[in-house]
Design a protein around this motif. Structure first.
Motif, mmCIF file in Angstrom:
data_model
loop_
_atom_site.group_PDB
_atom_site.id
_atom_site.type_symbol
_atom_site.label_atom_id
_atom_site.label_comp_id
_atom_site.label_asym_id
_atom_site.label_seq_id
_atom_site.Cartn_x
_atom_site.Cartn_y
_atom_site.Cartn_z
ATOM 1 N N ALA A 158 0.863 -1.217 0.081
ATOM 2 C CA ALA A 158 0.070 0.107 -0.014
ATOM 3 C C ALA A 158 0.718 1.245 -0.023
ATOM 4 O O ALA A 158 0.384 2.211 -0.843
ATOM 5 C CB ALA A 158 -1.040 -0.130 1.102
ATOM 6 N N ILE A 159 1.693 1.332 1.120
ATOM 7 C CA ILE A 159 2.771 2.376 1.049
ATOM 8 C C ILE A 159 3.447 2.500 -0.133
ATOM 9 O O ILE A 159 3.728 3.833 -0.812
ATOM 10 C CB ILE A 159 3.505 2.380 2.351
ATOM 11 N N ASN A 160 4.217 1.568 -0.391
ATOM 12 C CA ASN A 160 5.005 1.496 -1.917
ATOM 13 C C ASN A 160 4.237 1.943 -2.978
ATOM 14 O O ASN A 160 4.790 2.726 -3.761
ATOM 15 C CB ASN A 160 5.604 0.186 -2.040
ATOM 16 N N GLY A 161 3.033 1.590 -3.039
ATOM 17 C CA GLY A 161 1.987 1.785 -4.250
ATOM 18 C C GLY A 161 1.823 3.482 -4.226
ATOM 19 O O GLY A 161 1.798 4.194 -5.152
ATOM 20 N N MET A 162 1.627 3.934 -2.734
ATOM 21 C CA MET A 162 1.522 5.537 -2.826
ATOM 22 C C MET A 162 2.557 6.260 -3.267
ATOM 23 O O MET A 162 2.466 7.295 -3.905
ATOM 24 C CB MET A 162 1.253 5.734 -1.103
ATOM 25 N N TRP A 163 3.895 5.809 -3.117
ATOM 26 C CA TRP A 163 4.903 6.478 -3.265
ATOM 27 C C TRP A 163 5.172 6.552 -4.798
ATOM 28 O O TRP A 163 5.477 7.444 -5.301
ATOM 29 C CB TRP A 163 6.316 5.894 -2.699
ATOM 30 N N VAL A 164 4.898 5.527 -5.362
ATOM 31 C CA VAL A 164 5.338 5.422 -7.035
ATOM 32 C C VAL A 164 4.082 6.315 -7.742
ATOM 33 O O VAL A 164 4.464 6.442 -8.999
ATOM 34 C CB VAL A 164 5.375 3.866 -7.604
ATOM 35 N N GLU A 165 2.988 6.321 -7.082
ATOM 36 C CA GLU A 165 1.928 7.124 -7.613
ATOM 37 C C GLU A 165 1.913 8.636 -7.542
ATOM 38 O O GLU A 165 1.206 9.467 -8.412
ATOM 39 C CB GLU A 165 0.526 6.472 -7.277
ATOM 40 N N LEU A 166 2.761 9.033 -6.611
ATOM 41 C CA LEU A 166 3.124 10.435 -6.319
ATOM 42 C C LEU A 166 3.029 11.323 -7.749
ATOM 43 O O LEU A 166 2.272 12.408 -7.669
ATOM 44 C CB LEU A 166 4.362 10.750 -5.447
ATOM 45 N N PRO A 167 3.829 10.999 -8.680
ATOM 46 C CA PRO A 167 3.851 12.057 -9.521
ATOM 47 C C PRO A 167 2.409 12.305 -10.318
ATOM 48 O O PRO A 167 2.101 13.353 -10.926
ATOM 49 C CB PRO A 167 4.628 11.478 -10.765
ATOM 50 N N LEU A 168 1.362 11.430 -10.323
ATOM 51 C CA LEU A 168 0.090 11.611 -10.796
ATOM 52 C C LEU A 168 -0.623 12.145 -9.798
ATOM 53 O O LEU A 168 -1.573 12.929 -10.098
ATOM 54 C CB LEU A 168 -0.313 10.196 -11.194
ATOM 55 N N VAL A 169 -0.504 12.063 -8.402
ATOM 56 C CA VAL A 169 -1.405 12.602 -7.286
ATOM 57 C C VAL A 169 -1.096 14.101 -7.153
ATOM 58 O O VAL A 169 -1.958 14.656 -6.944
ATOM 59 C CB VAL A 169 -1.054 11.573 -6.107
ATOM 60 N N VAL A 170 0.193 14.201 -7.008
ATOM 61 C CA VAL A 170 0.487 15.593 -6.643
ATOM 62 C C VAL A 170 0.197 16.931 -7.335
ATOM 63 O O VAL A 170 0.025 17.973 -6.975
ATOM 64 C CB VAL A 170 2.202 15.863 -6.130
#
Length: 456
Positions: free
Chosen positions: A19-31
């Protein structure tokens, strides 16, 4: 050994940090779509450290009320919480609330905190649960734990997160007086343009929720499938007539090989020279060495170096950054496979490998400090060296982590609880030390994936 049990142990391990690893790799799209912008990684760092309240509670319970807390109900609770939180994240991550006169992504931050509690607590519950199975399956669990970072990274690459292409920032159309066609004349300055994702962040978060469901199903089967039950039917952990105080002693004796058991009385006669930790295999100094190495390795791999990876790689180009991140994620489970077939428990070799990996980590840190003009920035050899340095850094220190886990597995149930606690402690100290350097004082300067203006 059962192939089914190996597969289930791997799938169960994937739920530890997915879950947390997924959140980190998705950051460029989320921010790009939330008010916090690129300050979100700083918030995530703080939230993950606050979530260590979960491991702290579990560790204190094992320390002061040994035998009272069964990790299986806790695992059901935290994995179930992870499923719900990732699913809700898919629908509410964009929602904002006004606090103090400014907009904040409160649902995203709250759900991320809950996921941090889930993943941090897994360190002190998943590992002790693996004590119920034969020692060979612990290495398979570590393979799954490595895949918890690799699988989301590969899905994010398929999604197209963070991929950029470079184009002229300003273009002028100059009419050609002698030709019908117009000529495009650029300023020479390139601008990084993020490519649109192939599927949305909502789909990605639903995928993470499915991964947590898979982990839960694997855990249920590890508890109830008849084939798995045969793998632990001789394990003294399940002997109901053993008192909690003797259970760990039974586990320690059971973990020994037949060649070791005749030496028990001989070891007992020398117990005063050994520590009271586990079954007393190692001296107090050796136990301290093992845990210091464990904390150091996890501080480097989980917090210190990941916080500067973009600074060390982006000056060499966007391709170098993505290649180093992906290959480093691959190196983690590869190290676990190597440890499965080539286990070396020598403390001397562990120390050597730690120094070896730390050396490559120091090189990566030095390149981050030199950003945006690190060594060999304009050459293909510089790109190759930085990618190789990241691979060898993760490969060597991941092997050390697996080796320590296997060593502590043989020392008994509480040793694995302390293993998880020290993993979180090392990660926390690493994050706390790097947060002000990166986010407050801004000691690192990011390179430009398209424009690197450094002296040749």
């Amino acid at each position: 050994m059962s192939l089914l049990t190996h597969v289930l142990a791997c799938l169960f391990g994937m739920g530890s940090w997915v879950a947390i690893n997924g959140m980190w790799v998705e950051l460029p799209l989320v921010v790009t779509e939330i008010p916090e912008g690129w300050y979100l990684p700083s918030y995530l760092t703080v939230l993950i450290q606050m979530a260590n309240i979960g491991p702290l509670f579990i560790t204190l319970m094992h320390r002061f009320r040994p035998g009272v807390l069964d990790e299986r109900p806790v695992i059901y609770c935290i994995v179930g919480l992870g499923i719900v939180a990732t699913f809700l994240l898919a629908f509410f991550w964009r929602q904002t609330m006004t606090i103090g006169g400014s907009l904040h992504s409160v649902p995203l931050l709250v759900l991320t905190f809950l996921l941090s509690v889930v993943d941090c607590t897994s360190s002190v519950t998943f590992l002790p649960f693996m004590m119920r199975l034969r020692p060979q399956y612990l290495t398979t669990y570590f393979v799954g734990e490595g895949l918890s970072g690799l699988v989301p990274a590969l899905v994010a690459l398929t999604q197209g997160v963070g991929l950029v292409h470079c184009q002229n920032a300003t273009l002028a159309v100059v009419a050609n007086q002698t030709a019908d066609n117009a000529t495009m004349v650029g300023s020479g300055e390139l601008q990084a343009i993020y490519q649109p994702a192939r599927f949305s962040a909502q789909v990605f978060f639903v995928f993470l929720s499915v991964m947590m469901v898979v982990s839960l199903v694997a855990f249920i089967l590890l508890n109830h499938h008849p084939s798995v039950a045969r793998e632990r039917k001789n394990d003294l952990y399940f002997s109901g007539d053993l008192a909690p105080g003797k259970r760990e002693q039974g586990l320690s004796l059971h973990a020994q090989t037949p060649e070791q058991k005749p030496m028990i009385s001989h070891l007992e006669s020398k117990r005063e020279a050994k520590s009271s930790f586990g079954k007393g295999t190692y001296s107090n100094l050796e136990v301290v060495f093992i845990f210091v190495v464990l904390a150091w390795v996890n501080a480097l791999t989980n917090a210190i170096l990941p916080s500067v990876q973009s600074y060390s790689c982006l000056p060499y180009g966007n391709k170098a950054y993505h290649l180093s991140a992906t290959m480093a994620a691959v190196a983690n489970p590869v190290a676990c496979f190597i440890a499965m077939f080539l286990p070396i428990r020598s403390l001397f070799f562990m120390g050597f490998l730690t120094m070896f990996g730390t050396g490559f980590g120091a090189y990566n840190m030095a390149m981050a400090a030199l950003s945006p003009c690190p060594l060999l920035v304009h050459s293909a050899s510089g790109t190759a060296v930085i990618v190789l340095a990241w691979i060898l850094f993760v490969l060597s220190l991941s092997y050390v982590k697996v080796t320590i886990g296997v060593i502590l597995r043989d020392e008994g149930y509480s040793a694995l609880v302390w293993c998880g606690a020290v993993v979180q402690l090392g990660s926390m100290l690493g994050a706390v030390s790097m947060f002000p350097l990166v986010s407050v004082y801004g000691l690192f300067r990011s390179g430009d994936a398209c424009n690197t203006k450094c002296p040749m």
